[in-house]
Motif scaffolding. Structure first.
Motif, PDB file in Angstrom:
ATOM      1  N   PRO A  95       0.831  -1.210   0.000  1.00 17.08           N
ATOM      2  CA  PRO A  95       0.000   0.000   0.000  1.00 17.08           C
ATOM      3  C   PRO A  95       0.869   1.264   0.000  1.00 17.08           C
ATOM      4  O   PRO A  95       1.899   1.322   0.663  1.00 17.08           O
ATOM      5  CB  PRO A  95      -0.796  -0.096   1.306  1.00 17.08           C
ATOM      6  CG  PRO A  95      -0.730  -1.540   1.707  1.00 17.08           C
ATOM      7  CD  PRO A  95       0.543  -2.078   1.145  1.00 17.08           C
ATOM      8  N   ASP A  96       0.425   2.269  -0.767  1.00 15.63           N
ATOM      9  CA  ASP A  96       1.144   3.540  -0.786  1.00 15.63           C
ATOM     10  C   ASP A  96       0.611   4.442   0.330  1.00 15.63           C
ATOM     11  O   ASP A  96      -0.157   4.001   1.193  1.00 15.63           O
ATOM     12  CB  ASP A  96       1.056   4.196  -2.171  1.00 15.63           C
ATOM     13  CG  ASP A  96      -0.360   4.581  -2.570  1.00 15.63           C
ATOM     14  OD1 ASP A  96      -1.280   4.555  -1.715  1.00 15.63           O
ATOM     15  OD2 ASP A  96      -0.559   4.929  -3.755  1.00 15.63           O
TER      16      ASP A  96
ATOM     17  N   GLN B 223      -1.643   6.668   0.310  1.00 15.80           N
ATOM     18  CA  GLN B 223      -3.108   6.798   0.295  1.00 15.80           C
ATOM     19  C   GLN B 223      -3.806   5.450   0.490  1.00 15.80           C
ATOM     20  O   GLN B 223      -5.000   5.326   0.220  1.00 15.80           O
ATOM     21  CB  GLN B 223      -3.583   7.415  -1.033  1.00 15.80           C
ATOM     22  CG  GLN B 223      -3.209   8.866  -1.229  1.00 15.80           C
ATOM     23  CD  GLN B 223      -1.775   9.025  -1.736  1.00 15.80           C
ATOM     24  OE1 GLN B 223      -1.278   8.208  -2.495  1.00 15.80           O
ATOM     25  NE2 GLN B 223      -1.103  10.062  -1.283  1.00 15.80           N
ATOM     26  N   ASN B 224      -3.058   4.435   0.914  1.00 19.40           N
ATOM     27  CA  ASN B 224      -3.575   3.066   1.104  1.00 19.40           C
ATOM     28  C   ASN B 224      -4.116   2.451  -0.189  1.00 19.40           C
ATOM     29  O   ASN B 224      -5.073   1.684  -0.183  1.00 19.40           O
ATOM     30  CB  ASN B 224      -4.630   3.010   2.210  1.00 19.40           C
ATOM     31  CG  ASN B 224      -3.993   3.025   3.584  1.00 19.40           C
ATOM     32  OD1 ASN B 224      -2.779   2.868   3.724  1.00 19.40           O
ATOM     33  ND2 ASN B 224      -4.801   3.210   4.607  1.00 19.40           N
ATOM     34  N   LYS B 225      -3.491   2.793  -1.300  1.00 21.65           N
ATOM     35  CA  LYS B 225      -3.811   2.159  -2.578  1.00 21.65           C
ATOM     36  C   LYS B 225      -2.899   0.954  -2.738  1.00 21.65           C
ATOM     37  O   LYS B 225      -1.674   1.069  -2.629  1.00 21.65           O
ATOM     38  CB  LYS B 225      -3.560   3.114  -3.754  1.00 21.65           C
ATOM     39  CG  LYS B 225      -4.550   4.217  -3.899  1.00 21.65           C
ATOM     40  CD  LYS B 225      -4.211   5.027  -5.158  1.00 21.65           C
ATOM     41  CE  LYS B 225      -5.200   6.128  -5.405  1.00 21.65           C
ATOM     42  NZ  LYS B 225      -4.846   6.882  -6.626  1.00 21.65           N
TER      43      LYS B 225
ATOM     44  N   MET C 153      -1.624  -1.362  -5.458  1.00 24.08           N
ATOM     45  CA  MET C 153      -1.539  -1.413  -6.914  1.00 24.08           C
ATOM     46  C   MET C 153      -1.052  -2.794  -7.352  1.00 24.08           C
ATOM     47  O   MET C 153      -0.011  -3.273  -6.886  1.00 24.08           O
ATOM     48  CB  MET C 153      -0.579  -0.344  -7.430  1.00 24.08           C
ATOM     49  CG  MET C 153      -0.930   1.073  -6.981  1.00 24.08           C
ATOM     50  SD  MET C 153      -2.486   1.658  -7.624  1.00 24.08           S
ATOM     51  CE  MET C 153      -2.004   2.176  -9.233  1.00 24.08           C
TER      52      MET C 153
ATOM     53  N   TYR D 171      -8.614   0.499   2.530  1.00 24.03           N
ATOM     54  CA  TYR D 171      -7.737   0.379   1.365  1.00 24.03           C
ATOM     55  C   TYR D 171      -8.557   0.355   0.085  1.00 24.03           C
ATOM     56  O   TYR D 171      -9.737   0.009   0.098  1.00 24.03           O
ATOM     57  CB  TYR D 171      -6.915  -0.918   1.445  1.00 24.03           C
ATOM     58  CG  TYR D 171      -5.985  -0.974   2.621  1.00 24.03           C
ATOM     59  CD1 TYR D 171      -4.670  -0.561   2.515  1.00 24.03           C
ATOM     60  CD2 TYR D 171      -6.429  -1.439   3.859  1.00 24.03           C
ATOM     61  CE1 TYR D 171      -3.811  -0.614   3.597  1.00 24.03           C
ATOM     62  CE2 TYR D 171      -5.580  -1.495   4.952  1.00 24.03           C
ATOM     63  CZ  TYR D 171      -4.275  -1.077   4.814  1.00 24.03           C
ATOM     64  OH  TYR D 171      -3.426  -1.115   5.885  1.00 24.03           O
ATOM     65  N   THR D 172      -7.894   0.688  -1.014  1.00 27.28           N
ATOM     66  CA  THR D 172      -8.479   0.480  -2.332  1.00 27.28           C
ATOM     67  C   THR D 172      -7.525  -0.416  -3.108  1.00 27.28           C
ATOM     68  O   THR D 172      -6.305  -0.308  -2.985  1.00 27.28           O
ATOM     69  CB  THR D 172      -8.698   1.807  -3.096  1.00 27.28           C
ATOM     70  OG1 THR D 172      -7.468   2.525  -3.157  1.00 27.28           O
ATOM     71  CG2 THR D 172      -9.783   2.641  -2.438  1.00 27.28           C
TER      72      THR D 172
ATOM     73  N   TRP E 250      -6.317  -1.656  -6.819  1.00 24.40           N
ATOM     74  CA  TRP E 250      -6.259  -1.229  -8.213  1.00 24.40           C
ATOM     75  C   TRP E 250      -5.554  -2.304  -9.029  1.00 24.40           C
ATOM     76  O   TRP E 250      -4.480  -2.761  -8.661  1.00 24.40           O
ATOM     77  CB  TRP E 250      -5.500   0.083  -8.339  1.00 24.40           C
ATOM     78  CG  TRP E 250      -6.161   1.223  -7.618  1.00 24.40           C
ATOM     79  CD1 TRP E 250      -6.221   1.421  -6.267  1.00 24.40           C
ATOM     80  CD2 TRP E 250      -6.867   2.297  -8.210  1.00 24.40           C
ATOM     81  NE1 TRP E 250      -6.918   2.555  -5.977  1.00 24.40           N
ATOM     82  CE2 TRP E 250      -7.332   3.121  -7.158  1.00 24.40           C
ATOM     83  CE3 TRP E 250      -7.149   2.649  -9.523  1.00 24.40           C
ATOM     84  CZ2 TRP E 250      -8.061   4.270  -7.389  1.00 24.40           C
ATOM     85  CZ3 TRP E 250      -7.876   3.813  -9.747  1.00 24.40           C
ATOM     86  CH2 TRP E 250      -8.329   4.607  -8.700  1.00 24.40           C
TER      87      TRP E 250
ATOM     88  N   MET F 242      -9.709   0.803 -10.456  1.00 20.80           N
ATOM     89  CA  MET F 242     -10.083   0.410  -9.104  1.00 20.80           C
ATOM     90  C   MET F 242     -11.012  -0.800  -9.153  1.00 20.80           C
ATOM     91  O   MET F 242     -11.988  -0.821  -9.884  1.00 20.80           O
ATOM     92  CB  MET F 242     -10.762   1.553  -8.352  1.00 20.80           C
ATOM     93  CG  MET F 242     -10.919   1.228  -6.883  1.00 20.80           C
ATOM     94  SD  MET F 242     -11.492   2.625  -5.929  1.00 20.80           S
ATOM     95  CE  MET F 242     -13.197   2.154  -5.755  1.00 20.80           C
TER      96      MET F 242
ATOM     97  N   ASP G 221     -12.870  -1.586  -2.754  1.00 26.08           N
ATOM     98  CA  ASP G 221     -12.626  -0.734  -1.594  1.00 26.08           C
ATOM     99  C   ASP G 221     -12.864  -1.647  -0.406  1.00 26.08           C
ATOM    100  O   ASP G 221     -13.934  -2.245  -0.292  1.00 26.08           O
ATOM    101  CB  ASP G 221     -13.633   0.426  -1.618  1.00 26.08           C
ATOM    102  CG  ASP G 221     -13.414   1.413  -0.487  1.00 26.08           C
ATOM    103  OD1 ASP G 221     -12.339   1.402   0.121  1.00 26.08           O
ATOM    104  OD2 ASP G 221     -14.356   2.184  -0.209  1.00 26.08           O
TER     105      ASP G 221
END
Length: 155
Positions: free
Chosen positions: A100-101, A103-105, A107, A141-142, A144, A149, A152
């Motif tokens: 996670p980055d 922003q809690n993405k 990828m 988290y999201t 992607w 996306m 969520d």
């Protein structure tokens, strides 16, 4: 005398052939070597990029569906089910999961690799696999996949 020899030969040969055809096939023994080559794609295989990928060309995949699976465990474990098609049977699936980055993405990049020197039939090769994402610290988290996306979720 020659006719008698032919008859004896036939009389002896026919029962040998009949008996030989009736014997059961040899059963494998415990110490016989086992074919260790896994089917493609191997179940539960890790599709992470490898150092050998540098010699291969990167290709795309055609994703039909992606679904986030939450496993009933403590802490929660997550898995990504991916179905789609590789461009050819010679392409190999690769999945790059990033942590996670800020922003809690989360990828995930799904792509294929292939040897540019190999000639291959031009038909799509279907795949359906689960990719372990592991667990995450508590938070929202999201997910992607290839820039889109997918989910969520909360850990």
């Amino acid at each position: 005398m020659e006719k008698i020899m032919k008859r004896i030969f036939i009389i002896i040969t026919i029962p040998i052939l009949v008996l030989g055809a009736c014997t059961p096939a040899q059963q494998p023994r415990m110490d016989d070597p086992v074919n260790s080559e896994p089917p493609f794609p191997p179940p539960g295989d890790d599709f992470s990029p490898t150092p050998d990928d540098a010699d291969l060309i990167r290709g795309q995949v055609y994703l039909d569906s992606t679904e986030l699976l939450t496993l009933e465990s403590f802490p929660l474990q997550f898995s990504l089910q991916v179905t789609g098609n590789l461009p050819t049977p010679c392409h190999q699936l690769r999945v790059d999961v990033n942590p996670p980055d800020a922003q809690n993405k989360v990828m995930v990049n799904v792509y294929s690799v292939a040897d540019p020197e190999v000639m291959c039939i031009q038909v799509l090769e279907p795949f359906d696999t689960n990719i372990s994402l592991g667990s995450f610290p508590a938070g929202r988290y999201t997910l992607w996949v290839n820039g889109e996306m997918v989910a969520d979720f909360q850990s």
